[in-house]
Design a protein around this motif. Structure first.
Motif, PDB file in Angstrom:
ATOM      1  N   LYS A  56       0.772  -1.024   0.180  1.00  0.00           N
ATOM      2  CA  LYS A  56      -0.180  -0.148   0.094  1.00  0.00           C
ATOM      3  C   LYS A  56       0.688   0.982   0.052  1.00  0.00           C
ATOM      4  O   LYS A  56       1.963   0.930   0.417  1.00  0.00           O
ATOM      5  CB  LYS A  56      -1.254   0.408   1.414  1.00  0.00           C
ATOM      6  N   MET A  57       0.108   2.493  -0.680  1.00  0.00           N
ATOM      7  CA  MET A  57       1.039   3.741  -0.165  1.00  0.00           C
ATOM      8  C   MET A  57       0.800   4.649   0.760  1.00  0.00           C
ATOM      9  O   MET A  57      -0.473   4.304   1.100  1.00  0.00           O
ATOM     10  CB  MET A  57       0.172   4.410  -1.857  1.00  0.00           C
ATOM     11  N   PRO A  58       1.769   4.530   1.701  1.00  0.00           N
ATOM     12  CA  PRO A  58       2.463   5.097   2.282  1.00  0.00           C
ATOM     13  C   PRO A  58       1.631   7.062   2.055  1.00  0.00           C
ATOM     14  O   PRO A  58       2.328   7.467   1.638  1.00  0.00           O
ATOM     15  CB  PRO A  58       3.409   5.592   3.231  1.00  0.00           C
ATOM     16  N   GLY A  59       0.576   8.045   2.432  1.00  0.00           N
ATOM     17  CA  GLY A  59       0.839   9.126   2.016  1.00  0.00           C
ATOM     18  C   GLY A  59       0.777   9.848   3.245  1.00  0.00           C
ATOM     19  O   GLY A  59      -0.208  10.523   3.630  1.00  0.00           O
ATOM     20  N   ILE A  60       2.375   9.600   3.645  1.00  0.00           N
ATOM     21  CA  ILE A  60       2.966  10.795   4.857  1.00  0.00           C
ATOM     22  C   ILE A  60       3.036  12.315   4.632  1.00  0.00           C
ATOM     23  O   ILE A  60       3.600  12.831   3.030  1.00  0.00           O
ATOM     24  CB  ILE A  60       3.799  10.571   5.188  1.00  0.00           C
TER      25      ILE A  60
END
Ligand code: ZN
Length: 220
Positions: free
Chosen positions: A207-211
């Protein structure tokens, strides 16, 4: 649609038909210009979520959508409000929203009851966003994943009062969401985390970490 992180659990969503604020506790964004805000959502009564909601509503006329008891409190303090309960879609000019359960507590600074804590699911311009509020990992998230199928989830990761990183990663699996934006961390010592560890574990699940940096906006 543009999403801006304002620190802690506070976000702004700029849509074609309105500007939305969620949990406007703005200690990390003291210069935020709220003059064009049209709608405010508050997940529960704790002061780090209610934040400046009442003041902003009074200044702009923006309506605060919150669980009935919390909305009543805001109305008594001069805000425009939209008191709701869990479980029904509410229509707005820019889309629709449903309040879903959060496993937490909700009280005002004096200890008075603030109604059920909640999270919100936003359907806006073809995207579904889930802001979890403050919550523990819970099996409702499987229901949210199945029924609402969020594209993006904003999940607390700071631990102590909410999910920690490990449980937020599990939540992202149950939600079947591909982008996870972390929130409710590093505002004060009890919720300090190593954000690189969040990034590593989320990537491990594909998954993509949307920090998001505070004050930065991104197109979603
Ligand atoms: Zn809280």
């Amino acid at each position: 649609m543009k999403l801006t992180y304002l620190g802690h659990s506070a976000f702004e969503i700029q849509t074609q038909n309105g500007k939305i604020l969620i949990d406007p506790f703005l200690v990390n964004s003291p210069n935020y210009n709220y003059s064009e805000v049209t709608d405010i959502f508050v997940t529960h009564a704790h002061s780090d979520h209610l934040g400046n909601a009442i003041e902003i509503s009074k200044a702009t006329g923006a309506k605060i959508t919150a669980i009935f008891e919390l909305a009543n409190y805001c109305a008594r303090h001069g805000a425009k409000t939209n008191g709701i309960g869990l479980g029904a879609w509410i229509d707005y000019s820019w889309g629709r929203v449903i309040a879903v359960p959060a496993f937490h507590s909700s009280s005002f600074d004096n200890g008075a009851y603030g109604g059920s804590p909640c999270g919100f699911i936003f359907d806006i311009e073809g995207k579904t966003l889930y802001h979890a509020g403050d919550t523990a990992l819970n099996s409702e998230m499987k229901v949210i994943g199945e029924i609402y199928q969020p594209d993006i989830a904003m999940l607390p990761i700071g631990g102590t009062y909410t999910m920690d990183i490990e449980n937020a990663v599990k939540a992202s699996e149950w939600l079947n969401v591909s982008v996870v934006i972390p929130m409710h961390y590093n505002t004060f010592e009890a919720i300090n985390v190593d954000i690189n560890e969040f990034e590593r574990q989320i990537r491990e699940k594909g998954k993509m970490p949307g920090i998001m940096k505070i004050g930065c906006e991104s197109n979603i």
